[in-house]
Design an enzyme around this catalytic site. Structure first.
Site, PDB file in Angstrom:
ATOM      1  N   ASN A  13      -0.579 -31.972  36.398  1.00 38.52           N
ATOM      2  CA  ASN A  13      -1.082 -31.029  35.386  1.00 38.52           C
ATOM      3  C   ASN A  13      -0.975 -31.802  34.074  1.00 38.52           C
ATOM      4  O   ASN A  13       0.117 -31.991  33.544  1.00 38.52           O
ATOM      5  CB  ASN A  13      -0.188 -29.792  35.398  1.00 38.52           C
ATOM      6  CG  ASN A  13      -0.685 -28.633  34.570  1.00 38.52           C
ATOM      7  OD1 ASN A  13       0.065 -27.687  34.352  1.00 38.52           O
ATOM      8  ND2 ASN A  13      -1.916 -28.659  34.100  1.00 38.52           N
ATOM      9  N   ASN A  66      -4.941 -24.517  25.674  1.00 37.55           N
ATOM     10  CA  ASN A  66      -5.672 -24.913  26.871  1.00 37.55           C
ATOM     11  C   ASN A  66      -6.961 -25.643  26.515  1.00 37.55           C
ATOM     12  O   ASN A  66      -7.414 -25.634  25.367  1.00 37.55           O
ATOM     13  CB  ASN A  66      -6.010 -23.680  27.708  1.00 37.55           C
ATOM     14  CG  ASN A  66      -4.780 -23.006  28.266  1.00 37.55           C
ATOM     15  OD1 ASN A  66      -3.852 -23.668  28.705  1.00 37.55           O
ATOM     16  ND2 ASN A  66      -4.760 -21.677  28.256  1.00 37.55           N
ATOM     17  N   CYS A  75       4.141 -22.783  29.425  1.00 44.68           N
ATOM     18  CA  CYS A  75       3.617 -23.764  30.384  1.00 44.68           C
ATOM     19  C   CYS A  75       4.799 -24.556  30.915  1.00 44.68           C
ATOM     20  O   CYS A  75       5.403 -25.354  30.180  1.00 44.68           O
ATOM     21  CB  CYS A  75       2.603 -24.687  29.706  1.00 44.68           C
ATOM     22  SG  CYS A  75       2.019 -25.999  30.792  1.00 44.68           S
ATOM     23  N   GLY A  76       5.155 -24.326  32.165  1.00 40.57           N
ATOM     24  CA  GLY A  76       6.329 -24.973  32.736  1.00 40.57           C
ATOM     25  C   GLY A  76       6.190 -26.472  32.874  1.00 40.57           C
ATOM     26  O   GLY A  76       7.120 -27.232  32.553  1.00 40.57           O
ATOM     27  N   ASN A 163       3.838 -15.850  31.157  1.00 37.87           N
ATOM     28  CA  ASN A 163       2.419 -15.892  31.529  1.00 37.87           C
ATOM     29  C   ASN A 163       2.164 -14.906  32.665  1.00 37.87           C
ATOM     30  O   ASN A 163       3.012 -14.723  33.538  1.00 37.87           O
ATOM     31  CB  ASN A 163       2.027 -17.303  31.996  1.00 37.87           C
ATOM     32  CG  ASN A 163       1.943 -18.294  30.852  1.00 37.87           C
ATOM     33  OD1 ASN A 163       1.985 -17.921  29.690  1.00 37.87           O
ATOM     34  ND2 ASN A 163       1.827 -19.565  31.175  1.00 37.87           N
ATOM     35  N   ASN A 199      -3.373 -15.720  35.973  1.00 36.52           N
ATOM     36  CA  ASN A 199      -3.206 -16.856  36.876  1.00 36.52           C
ATOM     37  C   ASN A 199      -3.127 -16.321  38.306  1.00 36.52           C
ATOM     38  O   ASN A 199      -2.369 -15.383  38.571  1.00 36.52           O
ATOM     39  CB  ASN A 199      -1.927 -17.615  36.543  1.00 36.52           C
ATOM     40  CG  ASN A 199      -1.928 -18.151  35.125  1.00 36.52           C
ATOM     41  OD1 ASN A 199      -2.605 -19.113  34.804  1.00 36.52           O
ATOM     42  ND2 ASN A 199      -1.154 -17.510  34.246  1.00 36.52           N
ATOM     43  N   GLU A 217      -5.642 -21.419  37.180  1.00 30.65           N
ATOM     44  CA  GLU A 217      -5.007 -21.104  35.898  1.00 30.65           C
ATOM     45  C   GLU A 217      -5.971 -20.438  34.940  1.00 30.65           C
ATOM     46  O   GLU A 217      -7.102 -20.887  34.752  1.00 30.65           O
ATOM     47  CB  GLU A 217      -4.471 -22.383  35.244  1.00 30.65           C
ATOM     48  CG  GLU A 217      -3.148 -22.854  35.783  1.00 30.65           C
ATOM     49  CD  GLU A 217      -2.482 -23.845  34.849  1.00 30.65           C
ATOM     50  OE1 GLU A 217      -2.151 -23.460  33.707  1.00 30.65           O
ATOM     51  OE2 GLU A 217      -2.311 -25.003  35.254  1.00 30.65           O
ATOM     52  N   ARG A 218      -5.480 -19.380  34.316  1.00 31.13           N
ATOM     53  CA  ARG A 218      -6.242 -18.718  33.266  1.00 31.13           C
ATOM     54  C   ARG A 218      -6.529 -19.716  32.143  1.00 31.13           C
ATOM     55  O   ARG A 218      -5.658 -20.420  31.669  1.00 31.13           O
ATOM     56  CB  ARG A 218      -5.410 -17.545  32.704  1.00 31.13           C
ATOM     57  CG  ARG A 218      -6.065 -16.789  31.578  1.00 31.13           C
ATOM     58  CD  ARG A 218      -5.206 -15.637  31.095  1.00 31.13           C
ATOM     59  NE  ARG A 218      -3.958 -16.107  30.486  1.00 31.13           N
ATOM     60  CZ  ARG A 218      -3.155 -15.333  29.768  1.00 31.13           C
ATOM     61  NH1 ARG A 218      -3.440 -14.052  29.592  1.00 31.13           N
ATOM     62  NH2 ARG A 218      -2.042 -15.814  29.253  1.00 31.13           N
ATOM     63  N   CYS A 226       0.666 -25.677  38.406  1.00 29.68           N
ATOM     64  CA  CYS A 226       0.985 -24.802  37.286  1.00 29.68           C
ATOM     65  C   CYS A 226       2.470 -24.488  37.377  1.00 29.68           C
ATOM     66  O   CYS A 226       2.923 -23.876  38.345  1.00 29.68           O
ATOM     67  CB  CYS A 226       0.149 -23.522  37.348  1.00 29.68           C
ATOM     68  SG  CYS A 226       0.638 -22.277  36.129  1.00 29.68           S
ATOM     69  N   THR A 228       4.585 -22.473  35.664  1.00 31.22           N
ATOM     70  CA  THR A 228       5.026 -21.078  35.706  1.00 31.22           C
ATOM     71  C   THR A 228       4.587 -20.408  37.004  1.00 31.22           C
ATOM     72  O   THR A 228       5.284 -19.532  37.526  1.00 31.22           O
ATOM     73  CB  THR A 228       4.501 -20.286  34.494  1.00 31.22           C
ATOM     74  OG1 THR A 228       3.072 -20.359  34.439  1.00 31.22           O
ATOM     75  CG2 THR A 228       5.097 -20.821  33.200  1.00 31.22           C
TER      76      THR A 228
END
Length: 319
Positions: A13, A66, A75-76, A163, A199, A217-218, A226, A228
Protein backbone atom coordinates in the site's frame (compact mmCIF):
# COMPACT_ATOMS: atom_id res chain seq x y z
CA UNK A 1 8.31 24.98 -5.44
CA UNK A 2 10.68 22.16 -4.47
CA UNK A 3 9.30 19.49 -2.13
CA UNK A 4 11.49 16.71 -0.70
CA UNK A 5 9.64 13.40 -0.43
CA UNK A 6 10.09 9.73 0.42
CA UNK A 7 8.22 7.01 -1.48
CA UNK A 8 7.18 4.37 1.05
CA UNK A 9 4.93 1.34 1.35
CA UNK A 10 3.26 -0.80 3.99
CA UNK A 11 2.30 -4.19 2.52
CA UNK A 12 2.60 -2.63 -0.96
CA UNK A 13 0.00 0.00 0.00
CA UNK A 14 2.21 2.81 -1.30
CA UNK A 15 2.44 6.46 -0.35
CA UNK A 16 4.39 9.63 -0.88
CA UNK A 17 5.56 10.87 2.52
CA UNK A 18 6.07 14.62 2.81
CA UNK A 19 7.37 16.47 5.87
CA UNK A 20 5.51 19.79 6.08
CA UNK A 21 8.13 21.41 8.34
CA UNK A 22 8.50 25.08 7.41
CA UNK A 23 5.51 25.05 5.06
CA UNK A 24 2.04 26.52 5.43
CA UNK A 25 -0.15 24.75 2.89
CA UNK A 26 -3.89 25.04 2.47
CA UNK A 27 -6.04 21.93 2.21
CA UNK A 28 -6.76 22.81 -1.41
CA UNK A 29 -3.03 22.70 -2.12
CA UNK A 30 -2.80 19.31 -0.42
CA UNK A 31 -5.71 18.05 -2.53
CA UNK A 32 -4.19 19.31 -5.77
CA UNK A 33 -0.80 17.85 -4.93
CA UNK A 34 -2.40 14.46 -4.21
CA UNK A 35 -4.38 14.53 -7.46
CA UNK A 36 -1.24 15.21 -9.48
CA UNK A 37 1.63 13.29 -7.87
CA UNK A 38 -0.36 10.13 -7.07
CA UNK A 39 -1.17 9.56 -10.75
CA UNK A 40 0.57 6.43 -11.96
CA UNK A 41 0.59 7.53 -15.59
CA UNK A 42 2.11 10.99 -15.17
CA UNK A 43 3.02 11.46 -11.51
CA UNK A 44 5.14 9.50 -9.07
CA UNK A 45 2.28 7.09 -8.51
CA UNK A 46 0.82 6.18 -5.11
CA UNK A 47 -2.35 5.34 -3.22
CA UNK A 48 -2.07 8.62 -1.34
CA UNK A 49 0.10 11.21 0.38
CA UNK A 50 1.16 11.10 4.04
CA UNK A 51 1.60 14.66 5.30
CA UNK A 52 3.75 14.79 8.46
CA UNK A 53 3.77 17.91 10.62
CA UNK A 54 4.37 19.11 14.17
CA UNK A 55 1.77 18.44 16.85
CA UNK A 56 0.93 20.39 20.00
CA UNK A 57 -0.13 17.22 21.81
CA UNK A 58 2.07 14.41 20.39
CA UNK A 59 5.46 13.74 18.80
CA UNK A 60 4.06 14.39 15.36
CA UNK A 61 0.89 14.61 13.32
CA UNK A 62 -0.26 12.60 10.29
CA UNK A 63 -2.80 13.59 7.68
CA UNK A 64 -3.66 11.27 4.79
CA UNK A 65 -4.94 12.41 1.41
CA UNK A 66 -6.04 9.67 -0.98
CA UNK A 67 -5.22 9.59 -4.67
CA UNK A 68 -8.67 11.04 -5.47
CA UNK A 69 -8.04 14.05 -3.20
CA UNK A 70 -10.27 12.90 -0.34
CA UNK A 71 -8.90 12.87 3.21
CA UNK A 72 -8.88 9.64 5.20
CA UNK A 73 -9.46 9.75 8.94
CA UNK A 74 -6.86 7.00 9.47
CA UNK A 75 -4.50 4.72 7.57
CA UNK A 76 -2.79 1.84 9.35
CA UNK A 77 -0.23 1.06 6.66
CA UNK A 78 0.54 4.76 6.32
CA UNK A 79 0.85 5.17 10.08
CA UNK A 80 3.57 2.50 10.18
CA UNK A 81 5.54 4.48 7.59
CA UNK A 82 5.03 7.73 9.51
CA UNK A 83 6.06 5.91 12.69
CA UNK A 84 9.34 4.89 11.09
CA UNK A 85 9.98 8.38 9.74
CA UNK A 86 9.37 10.10 13.09
CA UNK A 87 11.17 7.46 15.17
CA UNK A 88 14.28 7.79 13.01
CA UNK A 89 13.99 11.58 12.82
CA UNK A 90 13.57 12.02 16.59
CA UNK A 91 15.84 9.16 17.67
CA UNK A 92 13.19 7.37 19.76
CA UNK A 93 12.04 3.75 20.04
CA UNK A 94 8.37 4.63 20.56
CA UNK A 95 6.24 7.74 20.42
CA UNK A 96 2.74 9.10 19.82
CA UNK A 97 1.24 10.34 16.56
CA UNK A 98 -1.77 12.62 16.32
CA UNK A 99 -4.31 11.52 13.70
CA UNK A 100 -7.67 12.99 12.75
CA UNK A 101 -9.67 11.31 15.52
CA UNK A 102 -7.13 9.96 18.01
CA UNK A 103 -3.56 10.17 19.25
CA UNK A 104 -2.03 6.72 18.75
CA UNK A 105 0.99 4.91 20.16
CA UNK A 106 3.61 3.55 17.77
CA UNK A 107 6.87 1.71 18.34
CA UNK A 108 9.75 -0.03 16.62
CA UNK A 109 9.18 -3.80 16.57
CA UNK A 110 11.27 -6.93 15.94
CA UNK A 111 11.60 -7.66 12.22
CA UNK A 112 8.62 -9.50 10.76
CA UNK A 113 11.08 -10.98 8.23
CA UNK A 114 14.88 -10.61 7.91
CA UNK A 115 15.93 -7.20 6.62
CA UNK A 116 12.47 -5.61 6.85
CA UNK A 117 12.04 -2.54 9.11
CA UNK A 118 8.99 -3.36 11.22
CA UNK A 119 6.76 -1.17 13.36
CA UNK A 120 3.73 -1.67 15.57
CA UNK A 121 0.93 0.88 15.62
CA UNK A 122 -2.24 1.23 17.63
CA UNK A 123 -5.53 1.14 15.73
CA UNK A 124 -8.37 2.72 17.70
CA UNK A 125 -11.03 3.76 18.59
CA UNK A 126 -13.25 0.82 17.65
CA UNK A 127 -16.99 1.42 17.26
CA UNK A 128 -19.82 -0.88 16.18
CA UNK A 129 -22.39 1.93 16.02
CA UNK A 130 -23.74 2.06 12.47
CA UNK A 131 -24.11 5.82 12.89
CA UNK A 132 -20.32 6.13 13.24
CA UNK A 133 -19.65 4.75 9.76
CA UNK A 134 -22.33 5.86 8.78
CA UNK A 135 -24.35 3.03 7.26
CA UNK A 136 -28.09 3.51 6.96
CA UNK A 137 -29.80 0.28 7.96
CA UNK A 138 -32.53 -0.47 10.48
CA UNK A 139 -30.05 -1.59 13.15
CA UNK A 140 -27.75 0.17 15.59
CA UNK A 141 -25.19 -2.64 15.32
CA UNK A 142 -24.47 -5.14 12.53
CA UNK A 143 -22.33 -8.17 13.41
CA UNK A 144 -22.38 -11.16 11.03
CA UNK A 145 -25.84 -10.35 9.68
CA UNK A 146 -27.38 -10.24 6.23
CA UNK A 147 -27.99 -6.77 4.81
CA UNK A 148 -30.55 -7.53 2.12
CA UNK A 149 -30.01 -4.20 0.36
CA UNK A 150 -26.41 -5.29 -0.34
CA UNK A 151 -26.63 -9.06 -0.88
CA UNK A 152 -29.42 -11.57 -0.23
CA UNK A 153 -27.20 -14.11 1.58
CA UNK A 154 -23.82 -12.62 2.47
CA UNK A 155 -23.35 -11.86 6.20
CA UNK A 156 -21.67 -8.58 7.10
CA UNK A 157 -20.10 -6.91 10.10
CA UNK A 158 -19.89 -3.13 10.26
CA UNK A 159 -17.40 -1.19 12.36
CA UNK A 160 -15.40 2.02 12.41
CA UNK A 161 -11.71 2.02 13.46
CA UNK A 162 -12.28 4.99 12.89
CA UNK A 163 -12.40 4.48 9.08
CA UNK A 164 -15.69 2.80 8.09
CA UNK A 165 -15.53 -0.91 7.24
CA UNK A 166 -17.90 -3.58 6.01
CA UNK A 167 -16.43 -7.06 6.45
CA UNK A 168 -17.63 -10.49 5.37
CA UNK A 169 -16.06 -13.92 5.85
CA UNK A 170 -16.02 -15.97 2.63
CA UNK A 171 -14.51 -19.06 1.06
CA UNK A 172 -11.41 -18.68 -1.09
CA UNK A 173 -13.17 -19.21 -4.42
CA UNK A 174 -15.35 -16.12 -3.85
CA UNK A 175 -12.23 -13.94 -3.97
CA UNK A 176 -11.83 -14.78 -7.65
CA UNK A 177 -15.35 -13.65 -8.58
CA UNK A 178 -16.55 -10.12 -9.41
CA UNK A 179 -18.91 -10.04 -6.43
CA UNK A 180 -16.72 -7.88 -4.18
CA UNK A 181 -15.97 -5.43 -6.99
CA UNK A 182 -19.62 -4.97 -7.87
CA UNK A 183 -20.73 -4.50 -4.26
CA UNK A 184 -17.87 -2.16 -3.37
CA UNK A 185 -18.32 0.02 -6.43
CA UNK A 186 -22.03 0.33 -5.66
CA UNK A 187 -21.40 1.29 -2.02
CA UNK A 188 -18.75 3.84 -3.04
CA UNK A 189 -20.91 5.47 -5.67
CA UNK A 190 -24.19 7.28 -5.17
CA UNK A 191 -26.24 5.00 -2.94
CA UNK A 192 -28.68 5.29 0.00
CA UNK A 193 -26.84 2.87 2.31
CA UNK A 194 -23.32 4.32 2.60
CA UNK A 195 -23.54 7.86 1.23
CA UNK A 196 -19.97 8.65 2.35
CA UNK A 197 -18.60 5.40 0.95
CA UNK A 198 -17.10 2.49 2.88
CA UNK A 199 -14.13 0.12 2.83
CA UNK A 200 -15.29 -3.35 1.80
CA UNK A 201 -13.23 -6.39 2.86
CA UNK A 202 -13.57 -10.09 2.07
CA UNK A 203 -11.86 -12.31 4.65
CA UNK A 204 -10.77 -15.91 4.02
CA UNK A 205 -9.85 -18.02 7.09
CA UNK A 206 -6.76 -20.07 6.15
CA UNK A 207 -6.03 -21.93 9.37
CA UNK A 208 -5.91 -21.15 13.07
CA UNK A 209 -4.44 -17.65 13.52
CA UNK A 210 -4.02 -17.17 9.75
CA UNK A 211 -6.39 -15.17 7.51
CA UNK A 212 -6.34 -13.55 4.09
CA UNK A 213 -7.91 -10.12 3.54
CA UNK A 214 -8.74 -8.41 0.25
CA UNK A 215 -10.01 -4.83 0.47
CA UNK A 216 -11.66 -2.29 -1.78
CA UNK A 217 -10.63 1.02 -0.21
CA UNK A 218 -12.90 4.02 -0.16
CA UNK A 219 -11.33 6.76 -2.30
CA UNK A 220 -8.81 4.42 -3.91
CA UNK A 221 -10.32 1.12 -5.14
CA UNK A 222 -8.65 -2.27 -4.73
CA UNK A 223 -5.29 -1.89 -3.02
CA UNK A 224 -2.56 -4.37 -2.17
CA UNK A 225 -3.44 -3.92 1.48
CA UNK A 226 -5.38 -1.69 3.86
CA UNK A 227 -4.04 -1.48 7.40
CA UNK A 228 -7.28 -0.51 9.12
CA UNK A 229 -9.15 -3.17 7.12
CA UNK A 230 -6.72 -5.90 8.19
CA UNK A 231 -7.04 -4.69 11.77
CA UNK A 232 -10.83 -4.56 11.62
CA UNK A 233 -10.95 -7.97 9.94
CA UNK A 234 -8.83 -9.48 12.72
CA UNK A 235 -11.14 -7.95 15.32
CA UNK A 236 -14.19 -9.45 13.60
CA UNK A 237 -12.66 -12.95 13.36
CA UNK A 238 -12.02 -12.81 17.11
CA UNK A 239 -15.56 -11.53 17.70
CA UNK A 240 -16.91 -14.49 15.70
CA UNK A 241 -14.73 -17.01 17.54
CA UNK A 242 -12.55 -17.82 14.51
CA UNK A 243 -9.47 -16.46 16.28
CA UNK A 244 -8.57 -15.67 19.89
CA UNK A 245 -8.41 -12.28 21.59
CA UNK A 246 -4.85 -11.29 22.48
CA UNK A 247 -3.20 -13.73 20.09
CA UNK A 248 -0.95 -12.61 17.25
CA UNK A 249 -2.81 -13.29 13.99
CA UNK A 250 -0.99 -13.56 10.66
CA UNK A 251 -2.90 -11.50 8.12
CA UNK A 252 -2.01 -12.14 4.48
CA UNK A 253 -2.96 -9.73 1.72
CA UNK A 254 -2.23 -9.22 -1.99
CA UNK A 255 0.78 -7.09 -0.98
CA UNK A 256 2.34 -9.35 1.62
CA UNK A 257 1.71 -9.97 5.30
CA UNK A 258 1.17 -8.21 8.62
CA UNK A 259 0.35 -9.38 12.14
CA UNK A 260 -2.53 -8.11 14.25
CA UNK A 261 -3.44 -8.47 17.92
CA UNK A 262 -7.03 -7.61 18.84
CA UNK A 263 -8.14 -6.91 22.40
CA UNK A 264 -11.60 -6.21 23.79
CA UNK A 265 -12.06 -5.67 27.50
CA UNK A 266 -15.63 -4.47 27.08
CA UNK A 267 -14.68 -0.94 28.12
CA UNK A 268 -11.83 -0.59 25.65
CA UNK A 269 -11.23 -2.21 22.29
CA UNK A 270 -8.15 -1.78 20.10
CA UNK A 271 -5.85 -3.55 17.67
CA UNK A 272 -2.08 -3.62 17.31
CA UNK A 273 -1.02 -3.64 13.66
CA UNK A 274 2.52 -4.95 13.11
CA UNK A 275 4.25 -4.88 9.76
CA UNK A 276 6.77 -3.40 7.38
CA UNK A 277 7.52 0.25 6.73
CA UNK A 278 9.62 0.06 3.59
CA UNK A 279 11.39 2.95 1.87
CA UNK A 280 11.41 2.70 -1.94
CA UNK A 281 13.20 5.91 -2.87
CA UNK A 282 13.73 9.56 -1.95
CA UNK A 283 13.56 12.53 -4.25
CA UNK A 284 12.33 16.04 -4.94
CA UNK A 285 9.00 17.15 -6.42
CA UNK A 286 9.19 20.26 -8.61
CA UNK A 287 5.72 21.80 -8.47
CA UNK A 288 5.15 24.86 -10.61
CA UNK A 289 3.03 24.83 -13.76
CA UNK A 290 2.98 21.05 -13.58
CA UNK A 291 4.58 18.19 -11.69
CA UNK A 292 8.10 16.95 -12.26
CA UNK A 293 10.22 14.92 -9.91
CA UNK A 294 13.77 13.70 -9.48
CA UNK A 295 14.87 10.54 -7.68
CA UNK A 296 18.03 10.94 -5.57
CA UNK A 297 18.28 7.69 -3.62
CA UNK A 298 16.90 4.18 -4.17
CA UNK A 299 16.60 1.73 -1.26
CA UNK A 300 17.49 -1.39 -3.22
CA UNK A 301 18.28 -3.58 -0.18
CA UNK A 302 14.86 -2.91 1.36
CA UNK A 303 13.07 -3.81 -1.86
CA UNK A 304 15.02 -7.05 -2.21
CA UNK A 305 14.21 -8.00 1.39
CA UNK A 306 10.52 -7.39 0.83
CA UNK A 307 10.54 -9.44 -2.36
CA UNK A 308 11.94 -12.35 -0.36
CA UNK A 309 9.04 -12.01 2.08
CA UNK A 310 6.60 -12.13 -0.83
CA UNK A 311 8.26 -15.24 -2.22
CA UNK A 312 8.15 -16.85 1.22
CA UNK A 313 4.39 -16.41 1.61
CA UNK A 314 3.35 -17.09 -1.99
CA UNK A 315 2.64 -20.74 -1.22
CA UNK A 316 0.15 -19.74 1.49
CA UNK A 317 -2.12 -18.02 -1.01
CA UNK A 318 -3.03 -21.07 -3.05
CA UNK A 319 -6.52 -19.92 -4.04
Amino acid sequence: MQIPYTKVHGSRNDFILIDEAGRNWTDEERVQLALQVCRRDKGIGADGILFVSDSETADGKMRVFNADGSEASMCGNGLRCVARYLIEKLGKEELEVETMKATLSVRKEAEIFPGIPTFAVEISPVSFKTSDLPIYVNQDVVINEVIFEIHPERKWSALAVPNPHLITVVEGNIIKSDEQKEIAEYLNGENPICPDGVNVSYVVPLSEENIFVKTYERGVGFTNACGTAMSASTFITCQLGLNRWGNKINVYNPGGKVQCVATNSGEHASIQLIGNATYEHQGTIHWDQGINFQIHKVFKDEEEAYQKLEENIAAVLAF
